[in-house]
Design a protein around this motif. Structure first.
Motif, PDB file in Angstrom:
ATOM      1  N   ILE A 284     -13.243 -14.420  -0.699  1.00  0.00           N
ATOM      2  CA  ILE A 284     -12.441 -14.611   0.326  1.00  0.00           C
ATOM      3  C   ILE A 284     -12.449 -16.153   0.783  1.00  0.00           C
ATOM      4  O   ILE A 284     -11.905 -16.622   2.026  1.00  0.00           O
ATOM      5  CB  ILE A 284     -12.554 -14.022   1.560  1.00  0.00           C
TER       6      ILE A 284
ATOM      7  N   SER B 187      -7.915 -14.169  -4.277  1.00  0.00           N
ATOM      8  CA  SER B 187      -7.086 -13.114  -4.934  1.00  0.00           C
ATOM      9  C   SER B 187      -5.458 -13.943  -4.847  1.00  0.00           C
ATOM     10  O   SER B 187      -4.781 -13.696  -5.708  1.00  0.00           O
ATOM     11  CB  SER B 187      -6.887 -12.078  -3.931  1.00  0.00           C
ATOM     12  N   ARG B 188      -5.241 -14.747  -3.952  1.00  0.00           N
ATOM     13  CA  ARG B 188      -4.237 -15.642  -3.897  1.00  0.00           C
ATOM     14  C   ARG B 188      -3.931 -16.250  -5.190  1.00  0.00           C
ATOM     15  O   ARG B 188      -2.570 -16.547  -5.760  1.00  0.00           O
ATOM     16  CB  ARG B 188      -4.142 -16.657  -2.568  1.00  0.00           C
TER      17      ARG B 188
ATOM     18  N   PRO C 203      -2.894 -14.689  -9.436  1.00  0.00           N
ATOM     19  CA  PRO C 203      -1.376 -14.464 -10.347  1.00  0.00           C
ATOM     20  C   PRO C 203      -1.070 -15.855 -11.035  1.00  0.00           C
ATOM     21  O   PRO C 203      -0.300 -15.861 -12.198  1.00  0.00           O
ATOM     22  CB  PRO C 203      -0.441 -14.080  -9.280  1.00  0.00           C
TER      23      PRO C 203
ATOM     24  N   VAL D 238      -7.877  -2.007  -5.363  1.00  0.00           N
ATOM     25  CA  VAL D 238      -6.978  -2.682  -4.501  1.00  0.00           C
ATOM     26  C   VAL D 238      -6.345  -3.476  -5.184  1.00  0.00           C
ATOM     27  O   VAL D 238      -5.129  -3.619  -5.027  1.00  0.00           O
ATOM     28  CB  VAL D 238      -7.778  -3.022  -3.247  1.00  0.00           C
TER      29      VAL D 238
ATOM     30  N   LYS E   6      -3.726  -1.837  -8.147  1.00  0.00           N
ATOM     31  CA  LYS E   6      -2.808  -1.234  -7.662  1.00  0.00           C
ATOM     32  C   LYS E   6      -1.870  -2.006  -6.626  1.00  0.00           C
ATOM     33  O   LYS E   6      -0.596  -1.856  -6.687  1.00  0.00           O
ATOM     34  CB  LYS E   6      -3.318  -0.017  -6.975  1.00  0.00           C
ATOM     35  N   LEU E   7      -2.409  -2.900  -6.134  1.00  0.00           N
ATOM     36  CA  LEU E   7      -1.322  -3.889  -5.330  1.00  0.00           C
ATOM     37  C   LEU E   7      -0.499  -4.677  -6.102  1.00  0.00           C
ATOM     38  O   LEU E   7       0.662  -4.839  -6.090  1.00  0.00           O
ATOM     39  CB  LEU E   7      -2.038  -4.848  -4.266  1.00  0.00           C
TER      40      LEU E   7
ATOM     41  N   LEU F  21       3.337  -4.135  -5.811  1.00  0.00           N
ATOM     42  CA  LEU F  21       4.241  -5.286  -4.956  1.00  0.00           C
ATOM     43  C   LEU F  21       5.137  -5.776  -5.913  1.00  0.00           C
ATOM     44  O   LEU F  21       6.233  -6.063  -5.714  1.00  0.00           O
ATOM     45  CB  LEU F  21       3.119  -6.349  -4.611  1.00  0.00           C
TER      46      LEU F  21
ATOM     47  N   SER G 142      -3.311   0.848  -2.157  1.00  0.00           N
ATOM     48  CA  SER G 142      -2.685  -0.617  -2.209  1.00  0.00           C
ATOM     49  C   SER G 142      -1.278  -0.546  -2.516  1.00  0.00           C
ATOM     50  O   SER G 142      -0.490  -1.144  -2.271  1.00  0.00           O
ATOM     51  CB  SER G 142      -3.786  -1.602  -2.668  1.00  0.00           C
TER      52      SER G 142
ATOM     53  N   PHE H 139     -13.106  -7.877   4.188  1.00  0.00           N
ATOM     54  CA  PHE H 139     -12.967  -8.757   2.719  1.00  0.00           C
ATOM     55  C   PHE H 139     -11.845  -8.010   2.047  1.00  0.00           C
ATOM     56  O   PHE H 139     -11.134  -9.025   1.407  1.00  0.00           O
ATOM     57  CB  PHE H 139     -14.429  -8.159   1.934  1.00  0.00           C
ATOM     58  N   VAL H 140     -11.682  -6.827   2.079  1.00  0.00           N
ATOM     59  CA  VAL H 140     -10.411  -6.256   1.444  1.00  0.00           C
ATOM     60  C   VAL H 140      -9.062  -6.738   2.000  1.00  0.00           C
ATOM     61  O   VAL H 140      -8.355  -6.892   1.533  1.00  0.00           O
ATOM     62  CB  VAL H 140     -10.825  -4.587   1.400  1.00  0.00           C
TER      63      VAL H 140
ATOM     64  N   ASN I 144      -8.612  -9.462   3.531  1.00  0.00           N
ATOM     65  CA  ASN I 144      -8.175 -10.721   2.968  1.00  0.00           C
ATOM     66  C   ASN I 144      -7.928 -10.794   1.470  1.00  0.00           C
ATOM     67  O   ASN I 144      -6.823 -11.654   1.335  1.00  0.00           O
ATOM     68  CB  ASN I 144      -9.578 -11.747   2.938  1.00  0.00           C
ATOM     69  N   VAL I 145      -8.522 -10.035   0.610  1.00  0.00           N
ATOM     70  CA  VAL I 145      -7.864  -9.753  -0.640  1.00  0.00           C
ATOM     71  C   VAL I 145      -6.395  -9.451  -0.664  1.00  0.00           C
ATOM     72  O   VAL I 145      -5.513  -9.841  -1.214  1.00  0.00           O
ATOM     73  CB  VAL I 145      -8.733  -8.845  -1.546  1.00  0.00           C
ATOM     74  N   ILE I 146      -5.975  -8.450   0.105  1.00  0.00           N
ATOM     75  CA  ILE I 146      -4.753  -7.747  -0.016  1.00  0.00           C
ATOM     76  C   ILE I 146      -3.783  -8.839   0.646  1.00  0.00           C
ATOM     77  O   ILE I 146      -2.677  -9.071   0.161  1.00  0.00           O
ATOM     78  CB  ILE I 146      -4.593  -6.626   1.176  1.00  0.00           C
TER      79      ILE I 146
ATOM     80  N   LYS J 183      -4.171 -12.174   0.895  1.00  0.00           N
ATOM     81  CA  LYS J 183      -3.838 -13.142  -0.195  1.00  0.00           C
ATOM     82  C   LYS J 183      -3.116 -12.888  -1.393  1.00  0.00           C
ATOM     83  O   LYS J 183      -2.506 -13.795  -1.870  1.00  0.00           O
ATOM     84  CB  LYS J 183      -5.118 -13.994  -0.292  1.00  0.00           C
ATOM     85  N   LEU J 184      -3.418 -11.783  -1.975  1.00  0.00           N
ATOM     86  CA  LEU J 184      -2.727 -11.252  -3.007  1.00  0.00           C
ATOM     87  C   LEU J 184      -1.323 -11.019  -2.837  1.00  0.00           C
ATOM     88  O   LEU J 184      -0.381 -11.471  -3.709  1.00  0.00           O
ATOM     89  CB  LEU J 184      -3.306 -10.206  -3.802  1.00  0.00           C
ATOM     90  N   TYR J 185      -0.855 -10.560  -1.558  1.00  0.00           N
ATOM     91  CA  TYR J 185       0.580 -10.370  -1.186  1.00  0.00           C
ATOM     92  C   TYR J 185       1.092 -11.729  -1.270  1.00  0.00           C
ATOM     93  O   TYR J 185       2.384 -11.780  -1.876  1.00  0.00           O
ATOM     94  CB  TYR J 185       0.488  -9.952   0.406  1.00  0.00           C
ATOM     95  N   GLU J 186       0.496 -12.854  -0.549  1.00  0.00           N
ATOM     96  CA  GLU J 186       1.148 -14.285  -0.505  1.00  0.00           C
ATOM     97  C   GLU J 186       1.193 -14.553  -1.891  1.00  0.00           C
ATOM     98  O   GLU J 186       2.378 -15.157  -2.256  1.00  0.00           O
ATOM     99  CB  GLU J 186       0.502 -15.017   0.200  1.00  0.00           C
ATOM    100  N   GLY J 187       0.200 -14.522  -2.700  1.00  0.00           N
ATOM    101  CA  GLY J 187       0.047 -15.134  -3.968  1.00  0.00           C
ATOM    102  C   GLY J 187       0.910 -14.669  -4.997  1.00  0.00           C
ATOM    103  O   GLY J 187       1.691 -15.345  -5.608  1.00  0.00           O
TER     104      GLY J 187
END
Lengths: 340, 340
Positions: A184, A216-217, A220, A236, A239-240, A244, B216, B232-233, B235-237, B239-243
């Motif tokens: 993170i 994670s950002r 991709p 997580v 699947k996200l 998404l 997720s 932790f999870v 933050n991963v969600i 930042k992955l969402y944004e990225g």
């Protein structure tokens, strides 16, 4: 027989079984003559499909299995009870060294359970990670572990890193693959207890190209080839990623259909857009391996098409040719005094 | 003074400070007469910006702070050393009950540290969760905890659920918000040790609408209003969402620009597409609160525009009107015998 890669294929697994599965096998043997496919499942159903095609009879053999594991069946029970299911029979072919690999589009949970209990782990492998390839802007990255066993230990994560690097280098063909750990923040002192303990162990590994933390950002964008994490986090992310991408693409489609002008625009842009989105569609990259087993086990999507099935079968050739299982054995033997 | 919501605003925080921040304050007081904004920072810089606008002088007061916390500064040190920074001075206004809320676009880490150490947690709150709103197909969901303190305990997750539900119901205005816990399967027996321990505790909570596990994959579809997880999870969600959204949108743009035909199509589809993508842009939803403190602390994006700053300020009114801090105190008092 040693130059031939022998693949046991679950003819009954997945939403499109047996038709797409059998077609994928035909496509594979028609493309490569160094493959033999064992089609495992119900004789009538398989032979009925096979009768539609012409192919080299020596490259396909039907192996009977009278039972099927359903997609929604509880995995542990299914593997234990259905000894004559296409999945268990196919995995036994690998266990008994009659096949080099097993490919299935069936029940994911059953693949994970069966892989560890029927095929079995290589001695010294603490946990067999499930490692799908996920699409990125620049290609694909291997994400592991996405299996069902959560709360991993640091030494297990280090094994995942080694197994993943070996797979990306020798099967997928990425030279000196970059390995990162999901975190993170970029700094070494960031992270949860597991990541903080694992980080210095990975830094010590001279046999992998460890580049440090990956947020994670950044995933991709394709910043590294092997992404190591514990299975809860891996699930997580995986699947996200699917969810998404799916939601965004469908929201964009709705947007494109919202006005007459945009509908015309969409029609013009469609071919280019389709090509772009295809590159971000996980399903084009064939199967996800379960690593660290006495033979390869590959899981393709439940709704796999014949092309994905074919790609998953052909993937097994590099695994066999590079003798990955043996390399894993050697790597574990070298490593054991330190990390066990 | 009691009907007025008093907001301390960090005039020096964020990429667009002080110009956009001051403009956001002006927009807020010009829209609502029940707000007073304390603009905290360097006098000259703030007064210079203020001189560009006309506004009700009683609604804006400048409070001097001679130091600034940089965006990349290590947070703990920054809060400790820079006692006269706009962030610490602004937070002290909340601590001393001179302001009801503090809004900043500054250094996220410093917000988390300062929120807990300068403003302080409500007695009984074990950890103050950082809770951004993330866009979904149907609206927004509150994701918590996305803070810097990882490896939470089950009783902390239960508090997060309560705080999140209270915020969504009373500040965002979602009736009886659905609360889910991030998990890797729908069944109660799935999950890591933390989730397995937390699940039954959440089921016992009669004051929240707990709907069980959320995978997720389902988050972007908007299946629940409050999404509970360990930081932790979270933050991963987040930042992955944004990225992933960023990468996908840029890949789609590249696709649209790849042929002449698609370029014309893109031009026609642009207005409709823009509107759709805007609804999936996290930045339109104002600030993310740090919950469970003696007063509200809201973090907006580092590159927040005047509109986001205005929205973040106006968000504070509902928090004040609903007397959230007091409701949290009552809820904690009722809960303490059982979960402490």
């Amino acid at each position: 027989m040693s130059d031939i890669t022998r693949v046991a294929l679950d003819a009954m697994g997945g939403d499109n079984a047996p038709s797409m599965i059998v077609q994928g096998a035909i496509d594979a043997v028609n493309e490569r003559d160094d493959i033999k496919v064992f089609l495992v499942g119900k004789l009538d159903a398989i032979n009925n499909e096979l009768s539609k095609y012409t192919f080299n009879k020596e490259q396909i053999e039907v192996v009977e299995a009278t039972e099927e594991i359903e997609m929604a069946e509880p995995p542990v029970n299914a593997i234990k009870k259905k000894k004559d299911s296409s999945m268990v029979v196919g995995m036994k072919l690998v266990k008994d060294k009659k096949a080099d690999a097993f490919v299935t589009a069936g029940n994911s949970g059953a693949v994970l359970v069966g892989g560890q209990t029927v095929v079995g782990r290589i001695k010294g492998i603490k946990r067999a990670p499930f490692a799908p390839l996920i699409p990125t802007r620049t290609g694909v990255s291997l994400l592991l572990d996405c299996g069902a066993n959560v709360d991993a230990r640091p030494d297990q994560l280090v094994q995942f890193a080694r197994l993943g690097a070996m797979y990306m280098e020798q099967v997928v063909g990425i030279k000196n693959p970059k390995v990162g750990i999901v975190n993170i923040g970029a700094e070494e002192e960031k992270g949860n207890a597991l990541v903080k303990e694992t980080f210095p162990l990975l830094k010590e590994c001279t046999d992998i190209n460890f580049i440090g933390s990956v947020e994670s950002r950044e995933i991709p964008e394709g910043v590294c080839d092997v992404i190591v994490c514990e299975a809860f986090v891996g699930n997580v992310i995986l699947k996200l990623y699917e969810g998404l991408a799916g939601t965004l693409i469908s929201v964009i489609k709705e947007g494109l259909m919202s006005t007459t002008k945009s509908k015309i625009g969409a029609l013009l842009a469609k071919p280019a857009l389709k090509k772009t989105l295809k590159s971000f569609d996980a399903s084009t990259y064939g199967g996800a391996p379960l690593l660290g087993l006495e033979g390869l086990v590959v899981k393709t999507h439940g709704n796999a098409s014949n092309i994905e099935v074919k790609n998953s079968i052909i993937q097994c050739i590099a695994f066999k040719e590079q003798d990955i299982a043996n390399k894993v054995r050697e790597s574990i033997a070298n490593d054991s005094p330190k990390n066990d």
